[in-house]
Write a protein that holds these residues in place. Structure first.
Motif, PDB file in Angstrom:
ATOM      1  N   PRO A 385      50.382  31.845  48.379  1.00 60.98           N
ATOM      2  CA  PRO A 385      49.499  33.155  47.924  1.00 60.98           C
ATOM      3  C   PRO A 385      49.466  34.157  49.043  1.00 60.98           C
ATOM      4  N   LYS A 386      49.612  34.073  49.972  1.00 61.45           N
ATOM      5  CA  LYS A 386      49.941  35.081  51.102  1.00 61.45           C
ATOM      6  C   LYS A 386      50.921  35.980  50.701  1.00 61.45           C
ATOM      7  N   TYR A 387      52.062  35.442  50.047  1.00 60.02           N
ATOM      8  CA  TYR A 387      53.199  36.536  49.865  1.00 60.02           C
ATOM      9  C   TYR A 387      52.839  37.294  48.540  1.00 60.02           C
ATOM     10  N   LEU A 388      51.998  36.924  47.704  1.00 62.94           N
ATOM     11  CA  LEU A 388      51.435  37.680  46.580  1.00 62.94           C
ATOM     12  C   LEU A 388      50.473  38.895  47.238  1.00 62.94           C
ATOM     13  N   GLU A 389      49.766  38.303  48.259  1.00 58.24           N
ATOM     14  CA  GLU A 389      48.890  39.459  49.009  1.00 58.24           C
ATOM     15  C   GLU A 389      49.934  40.530  49.517  1.00 58.24           C
ATOM     16  N   PHE A 390      50.938  40.139  50.109  1.00 52.82           N
ATOM     17  CA  PHE A 390      52.119  41.155  50.413  1.00 52.82           C
ATOM     18  C   PHE A 390      52.663  41.925  49.413  1.00 52.82           C
ATOM     19  N   ALA A 391      52.946  41.163  48.439  1.00 53.71           N
ATOM     20  CA  ALA A 391      53.485  41.914  47.189  1.00 53.71           C
ATOM     21  C   ALA A 391      52.534  43.307  46.873  1.00 53.71           C
ATOM     22  N   LEU A 392      51.382  42.986  47.067  1.00 54.78           N
ATOM     23  CA  LEU A 392      50.329  43.834  46.485  1.00 54.78           C
ATOM     24  C   LEU A 392      50.019  44.967  47.399  1.00 54.78           C
ATOM     25  N   ASN A 393      50.316  44.630  48.817  1.00 55.93           N
ATOM     26  CA  ASN A 393      50.156  45.414  49.804  1.00 55.93           C
ATOM     27  C   ASN A 393      51.084  46.053  50.655  1.00 55.93           C
ATOM     28  N   ASP A 394      52.393  46.156  50.212  1.00 52.01           N
ATOM     29  CA  ASP A 394      53.565  46.812  50.899  1.00 52.01           C
ATOM     30  C   ASP A 394      53.752  45.729  51.980  1.00 52.01           C
ATOM     31  N   GLY A 395      53.574  44.497  51.927  1.00 56.75           N
ATOM     32  CA  GLY A 395      54.097  43.576  52.891  1.00 56.75           C
ATOM     33  C   GLY A 395      53.233  43.525  54.194  1.00 56.75           C
ATOM     34  N   ARG A 396      52.040  44.045  53.985  1.00 53.49           N
ATOM     35  CA  ARG A 396      50.943  44.040  54.949  1.00 53.49           C
ATOM     36  C   ARG A 396      49.869  43.099  54.689  1.00 53.49           C
ATOM     37  N   CYS A 397      49.360  42.379  55.624  1.00 53.97           N
ATOM     38  CA  CYS A 397      48.095  41.494  55.372  1.00 53.97           C
ATOM     39  C   CYS A 397      46.882  42.420  55.042  1.00 53.97           C
ATOM     40  N   ILE A 516      39.920  46.536  45.846  1.00 60.24           N
ATOM     41  CA  ILE A 516      39.130  45.816  45.735  1.00 60.24           C
ATOM     42  C   ILE A 516      39.254  44.340  46.266  1.00 60.24           C
ATOM     43  N   LEU A 517      40.437  43.819  46.453  1.00 62.87           N
ATOM     44  CA  LEU A 517      40.533  42.633  47.061  1.00 62.87           C
ATOM     45  C   LEU A 517      40.156  42.920  48.663  1.00 62.87           C
ATOM     46  N   ILE A 518      40.816  43.980  48.911  1.00 60.74           N
ATOM     47  CA  ILE A 518      40.682  44.386  50.443  1.00 60.74           C
ATOM     48  C   ILE A 518      39.356  44.223  50.852  1.00 60.74           C
ATOM     49  N   ALA A 519      38.384  44.582  49.735  1.00 63.46           N
ATOM     50  CA  ALA A 519      37.140  44.837  50.361  1.00 63.46           C
ATOM     51  C   ALA A 519      36.361  43.688  49.848  1.00 63.46           C
ATOM     52  N   ASP A 520      37.064  42.690  49.554  1.00 65.15           N
ATOM     53  CA  ASP A 520      36.374  41.211  49.256  1.00 65.15           C
ATOM     54  C   ASP A 520      35.211  41.430  47.952  1.00 65.15           C
ATOM     55  N   PHE A 521      35.680  42.098  47.071  1.00 61.43           N
ATOM     56  CA  PHE A 521      34.948  42.452  45.736  1.00 61.43           C
ATOM     57  C   PHE A 521      33.771  42.970  46.114  1.00 61.43           C
ATOM     58  N   GLU A 522      33.552  43.528  47.276  1.00 61.23           N
ATOM     59  CA  GLU A 522      31.916  44.056  47.535  1.00 61.23           C
ATOM     60  C   GLU A 522      31.634  45.286  46.639  1.00 61.23           C
ATOM     61  N   ALA A 588      43.428  37.153  52.317  1.00 67.67           N
ATOM     62  CA  ALA A 588      42.338  37.867  51.615  1.00 67.67           C
ATOM     63  C   ALA A 588      41.739  37.227  50.361  1.00 67.67           C
ATOM     64  N   ALA A 589      40.957  37.987  49.725  1.00 63.68           N
ATOM     65  CA  ALA A 589      40.658  37.681  48.227  1.00 63.68           C
ATOM     66  C   ALA A 589      41.574  37.666  47.368  1.00 63.68           C
ATOM     67  N   THR A 590      41.667  36.924  46.096  1.00 68.21           N
ATOM     68  CA  THR A 590      42.823  36.893  45.421  1.00 68.21           C
ATOM     69  C   THR A 590      42.372  37.389  43.956  1.00 68.21           C
ATOM     70  N   PRO A 591      43.585  37.655  43.236  1.00 64.86           N
ATOM     71  CA  PRO A 591      43.025  38.028  41.756  1.00 64.86           C
ATOM     72  C   PRO A 591      42.374  37.195  41.128  1.00 64.86           C
ATOM     73  N   ASP A 592      42.233  35.905  41.076  1.00 64.58           N
ATOM     74  CA  ASP A 592      41.771  35.161  40.196  1.00 64.58           C
ATOM     75  C   ASP A 592      40.256  34.904  40.494  1.00 64.58           C
ATOM     76  N   GLY A 593      39.657  35.689  41.420  1.00 64.66           N
ATOM     77  CA  GLY A 593      38.356  35.675  41.753  1.00 64.66           C
ATOM     78  C   GLY A 593      37.838  34.813  42.923  1.00 64.66           C
ATOM     79  N   ARG A 594      38.831  34.246  43.772  1.00 69.36           N
ATOM     80  CA  ARG A 594      38.677  33.759  44.894  1.00 69.36           C
ATOM     81  C   ARG A 594      38.262  34.818  45.919  1.00 69.36           C
ATOM     82  N   ARG A 595      37.209  34.350  46.840  1.00 68.61           N
ATOM     83  CA  ARG A 595      36.491  35.024  47.807  1.00 68.61           C
ATOM     84  C   ARG A 595      37.752  35.069  49.014  1.00 68.61           C
TER      85      ARG A 595
END
Lengths: 721, 257
Positions: A385-397, A516-522, A588-595
């Motif tokens: 899942p971390k690599y999906l995070e990178f995919a959504l954020n240009d390689g950045r955590c 929204i994911l970066i903000a953890d759905f806040e 970080a939070a993931t698009p499935d709704g996980r915090r």
């Protein structure tokens, strides 16, 4: 004649506290005599000393000799300064770790049994004669000398146990110990002829590995290599199946020694895998009476150490399924059920001989291993899942903004699902290469001519004949590296959520979702609930299941291109051990709704609590990916209450469930039959048990939704079962 | 054929409602109000809401077409084949929706899926006739046989129930299910009464079901009184004394758990 209970009582009544581990001292005493020689030879003498200089410990109720008690001495027997000096010398020779292929290994016990210790020594001599004239004879002869030193010391160790057992047997008029002494005397050189002798020789070898400090050494296919002895003994009236159960149980119970003698931590014990059932080398059914004997013995031991794996295939008898399920129903959680129809083709894909593939066993937890023909196992985890995070954020955590991945472009520029998948694959490829490179670099630091394991090599084909170390070209097959690809459900659920909300419904853009994911759905809890309610893996819904299938295929493609230092394959595993929790803590939070920071989905299982349609839908979903691409293995956890095992009729229903699961190509299932302790814990921490379904007579319900008095009701009923 | 029916919920991997792995479809709506009922949410003909907690509310009562219900049933076809299982229509009283279910059952039968109806039997006999051609087995509850008991415990008209049972047993495979309820029929006298009436019908088997109060949480979630909240559940062993009463009358009898 059930001696197990007496052995258990004896072992548990001994006070093993206030002792020092003296293994370094024993090894040091071997080193100090051989400082002038090559490190290979010095190491061999250190090993030899561990074998022959430890004090054999004999229990009054021993049936099979061999204890790790000799690794310890009462506090004060050796001064701390002495022990420290010994440790310093040992450390200077260096230690290999899990990454350098030292344990998690299935020794070639069939060959040991065939030749006996004397025969093994003869093989070493013969190889020496054959390789004398080789251009690289010096290294080879050194290796063989090392092997000889260790094997001779192993023989002495066996003699020492014979001696100690005879002494104690005579002192206490214990005929059982005298018999064990006679057997050990014979085994010090000769090959075994009976079931008891064969079992004793295997256990001595296993104990020798424990003196070397190895962990998770598997016993492999005990029901296969011991079967000829068992059959012969039964036919000649030497042994009954009940007697065999007790002997095996008295042997396997000793796995608990490690736990008794160590601090009681989670990892304080050992994980000794035993494979039963499955296919023979020729492809026919291998299940035999001994498979049932071992199953029963393990059940009687009632300890976590013997990690039993039951191999299933198309022709596995129903009785074997049922016998396994009955043991699972006791709450032990094993045997884990393995599907040969997935694992054998997965191994064959790596280029191994098909007969060797059918002869696989498991090491550690579920790792498929070519018994006695490849270097010890090594593995790591891969946080998908971390690599999906990178995919959504240009390689950045998303948590700290650091560039760990590839710069693949901003979410603003990703305009289709396919484009996102391509970017995700690029991130995964980069991460895979980095992970495997780190692993190979770790190994490159070790000079394989210096860091040799001549003793272990004797238990791996074809090291003796080739006069080569197990990690230096001696083994028939090269080393492998397994990567536990975590979070298949988290990723599948996330991809499905993106497809639905961003690309189909166009509720928000990918860039908005990223923020929204970066903000953890806040401030976006409503959206999070909506995401949680979307289709999830484990409900037999192709909209999401297709991504699990896709992910496994891609990970196979990515990792099967990579190689270990000696050209071996990099396997994938759909397993996480318990690291799905730590993996989640860095994501970080993931698009499935996980915090942010919450655990990832467990192993190959659906996300906790997201399998909303019962176990049949889980079976139909989880069996969709192609596990013939998963050479290491997978883990699917399922929980059933003990009542699911309460009658033959119900056992047959579970059997049918698992047969469907395996017929559809899934690889593994391990079943928890939930016991009282868990049910009480579930009352105290209901949030952790939201997916625990209990059959409540005429209807089923989520356990945590039942009122307290009903939970107590079920608790009461459980006790009555 | 009626196109739409109303279900309470669907239970997959149902292992206590007949042979093999089954899918149990709990139908919404019942014409009885048995005092000990463990599925109270299935009683209203319209819907019921179970408020387990603030974030856990479950609606009982979903309208569904025959095609959609059939689709959900055949999802697990592979398990029925492997285990000798099938579909169980329970409730609620499934035969209140006999017209709708006869269509679904027919589709199941056409597909070779084993069909079981779990009924309290207090419906016009025509309801049975609607579904019988497509049904392999009926689970037929007999809870009480006297008018007084039936009135007291709100479990229907005994004459209608027993007449239906007799007629049905002539044509179909019927298993009689007798829930044993403390304070009502947990006595030799009452069981003998029930057994005598059941024996006349010659069902293929009698199952005795020990009382449990595992539906209590549902009453709480519906904010309803439950008369049996403090009644001790029965154990299997409590029922053993009754088995011979049925066996002496030539009936097969077993205790379910």
């Amino acid at each position: 004649m059930n001696k197990l209970n007496m052995l258990i009582t004896e072992m548990n009544s001994i006070d093993f506290t206030n002792r020092d581990d003296i293994t370094a001292y024993l090894a040091y005493m071997g080193y100090r005599e051989h400082y002038a020689e090559s490190s290979l030879i010095a190491r061999a003498y250190a090993t030899a000393n561990l074998f022959k200089d430890h004090k054999p410990f004999i229990y009054n109720y021993d049936r099979i000799l061999g204890s790790i008690n000799g690794r310890y001495a009462p506090c004060g027997a050796y001064s701390q300064a002495t022990l420290q000096h010994a440790a310093n010398v040992c450390a200077s020779y260096g230690y290999m770790g899990f990454y350098q292929n030292i344990d998690h290994f299935t020794p070639d016990y069939p060959t040991l049994l065939q030749y006996g210790i004397g025969g093994m020594l003869n093989r070493i001599d013969a190889s020496e004669a054959a390789h004398k004239g080789d251009s690289d004879a010096a290294q080879k002869l050194d290796f063989l000398q090392g092997a000889r030193v260790c094997m001779q010391a192993f023989s002495e160790m066996v003699k020492n146990y014979a001696c100690a057992a005879r002494k104690k047997g005579e002192e206490t008029q214990n005929a059982e110990l005298l018999m064990a002494a006679d057997i050990a005397d014979k085994l010090a050189f000769s090959k075994p002829d009976t079931f008891r002798e064969a079992l004793q020789l295997v256990w001595f070898a296993h104990i020798s590995f424990l003196y070397e400090g190895r962990y998770a050494m598997a016993l492999g296919r005990m029901d296969q290599y011991l079967y000829p002895y068992y059959k012969n003994d039964v036919e000649n009236g030497v042994i009954t199946s009940e007697e065999a159960v007790d002997l095996v149980a008295c042997t396997l119970y000793k796995i608990a020694e490690k736990k008794l003698m160590n601090a009681p931590t989670m990892w304080g014990g050992d994980v000794v895998n035993i494979a039963i059932g499955g296919l023979k080398r020729d492809g026919s059914d291998a299940t035999n009476e001994l498979s049932y004997v071992i199953l029963e013995a393990v059940k009687r031991c009632n300890i976590p150490g013997p990690n039993l794996s039951a191999r299933m295939h198309k022709s596995t008898p129903d009785e074997f399924y049922d016998a396994c399920l009955k043991v699972i129903g006791t709450g032990l959680g094993y045997p884990a059920l393995m599907n040969d129809e997935a694992t054998v083709p997965a191994l064959a894909d790596c280029g191994y001989d098909i007969e060797d593939c059918r002869d696989y066993s498991m090491v550690g937890c579920i790792e498929a291993f070519i018994s006695g023909k490849q270097p010890p196992w090594a593995d790591g985890r891969y946080n998908t899942p971390k690599y999906l995070e990178f995919a959504l954020n240009d390689g950045r955590c998303m948590r700290d903004g650091v560039l760990y991945g590839l710069k693949t472009g901003k979410a603003e520029d990703i305009t289709s699902m396919q484009q996102l998948l391509d970017v995700f694959v690029a991130q995964m490829e980069f991460g895979a290469l980095e992970t495997v490179t780190i692993f190979n670099n770790e190994n490159d630091r070790y000079n394989r001519k210096r860091y040799c394991q001549p003793y272990l090599s004797c238990y791996c084909q074809d090291c003796i004949n080739r006069a080569k170390d197990i990690n230096d070209g001696g083994a028939v097959y090269p080393s492998v590296y397994g990567l536990g690809c975590m979070g298949i459900a988290t990723v599948a659920d996330s991809l499905a959520a993106i497809e639905k909300t961003v690309f189909i419904d166009k509720k928000l853009t990918l860039a908005q979702l990223r923020d929204i994911l970066i903000a953890d759905f806040e401030g976006n809890e409503e959206l999070r609930q909506e995401l949680l309610s979307l289709p999830k893996y484990g409900n037999n819904d192709d909209f999401v299941d297709k991504y699990a299938v896709w992910l496994l295929d891609k990970q196979y493609e990515i990792f099967s291109k990579l190689r270990t230092r000696d050209g071996g394959r990099v396997y994938i595993a759909m397993a996480s051990n318990v690291q799905n929790i730590s993996a989640g803590s860095v994501c970080a939070a993931t698009p499935d709704g996980r915090r942010n920071g919450a655990p990832m989905s467990d192993a190959a299982s659906p996300m906790h609590g997201m399998d909303r349609n019962g176990v049949t839908s889980v079976v139909l979903s989880v069996s969709k990916p192609d596990y013939t691409k998963v050479a290491c293995g997978s883990v699917v956890n399922q929980k059933f209450t003990p009542s699911a095992f309460s009658s033959d009729e119900k056992i047959a229903k579970l059997r049918a469930l698992i047969k469907v699961y395996f017929a559809r190509g899934a690889q593994e299932m391990q079943i928890n039959s939930v016991g009282r302790k868990t049910l009480i814990d579930a009352q105290e921490h209901p949030e952790r048990y939201s997916d625990l379904v209990v059959r409540v007579s005429g209807f089923s319900a989520y356990y945590t939704y039942l009122t307290r008095d009903i939970q107590n009701d079920i608790l009461m009923r459980t006790e009555n079962d | 054929m009626i196109e739409r029916g109303r279900i309470s919920r669907i239970q997959y991997f149902s292992t206590g409602d007949g042979d093999g792995i089954r899918t149990t479809v709990f139908m919404q709506g019942c014409n009885l109000r048995c005092a000990w009922c463990h599925n109270p949410e299935t009683q209203p003909l319209d819907t019921a809401i179970l408020n387990y907690s603030e974030d856990k509310r479950v609606l009982s009562g979903e309208d569904i077409t025959a095609d959609e219900l059939f689709k959900r049933i055949i999802k697990d076809e592979v398990f029925y084949i492997e285990s000798g299982g099938g579909v169980t229509f329970s409730g609620g009283e499934p035969l209140l929706q006999a017209d709708f279910l006869s269509g679904v059952a027919k589709m199941c039968k056409g597909r070779g899926i084993n069909v079981l109806f779990d009924t309290a039997g207090c419906v016009p006999y025509q309801c049975f006739e609607r579904v019988a051609p497509y049904t392999d087995t009926f689970y037929f509850d007999v809870k009480a046989v006297t008018k007084e008991d039936c009135e007291k415990y709100r479990c229907g008209d005994p004459k209608l129930v027993l007449d239906n049972l007799k007629r049905l047993c002539l044509k179909s495979n019927v298993v009689v299910r007798v829930p044993i309820i403390p304070g009502h029929n947990n006595s030799k006298e009452k069981i003998e009464q029930i057994a005598g009436n059941v024996a006349d019908a010659h069902p293929s088997r009698v199952d005795l079901l020990p009382f449990h109060r595992l539906g209590a949480g549902k009453y709480r979630a519906m904010n309803k009184e439950y008369d049996y909240l403090y009644t001790e559940p029965l154990k299997k062993s409590d029922l053993e004394q009754y088995v011979c009463i049925f066996e002496d009358l030539g009936l097969k009898c077993r205790i379910e758990k």
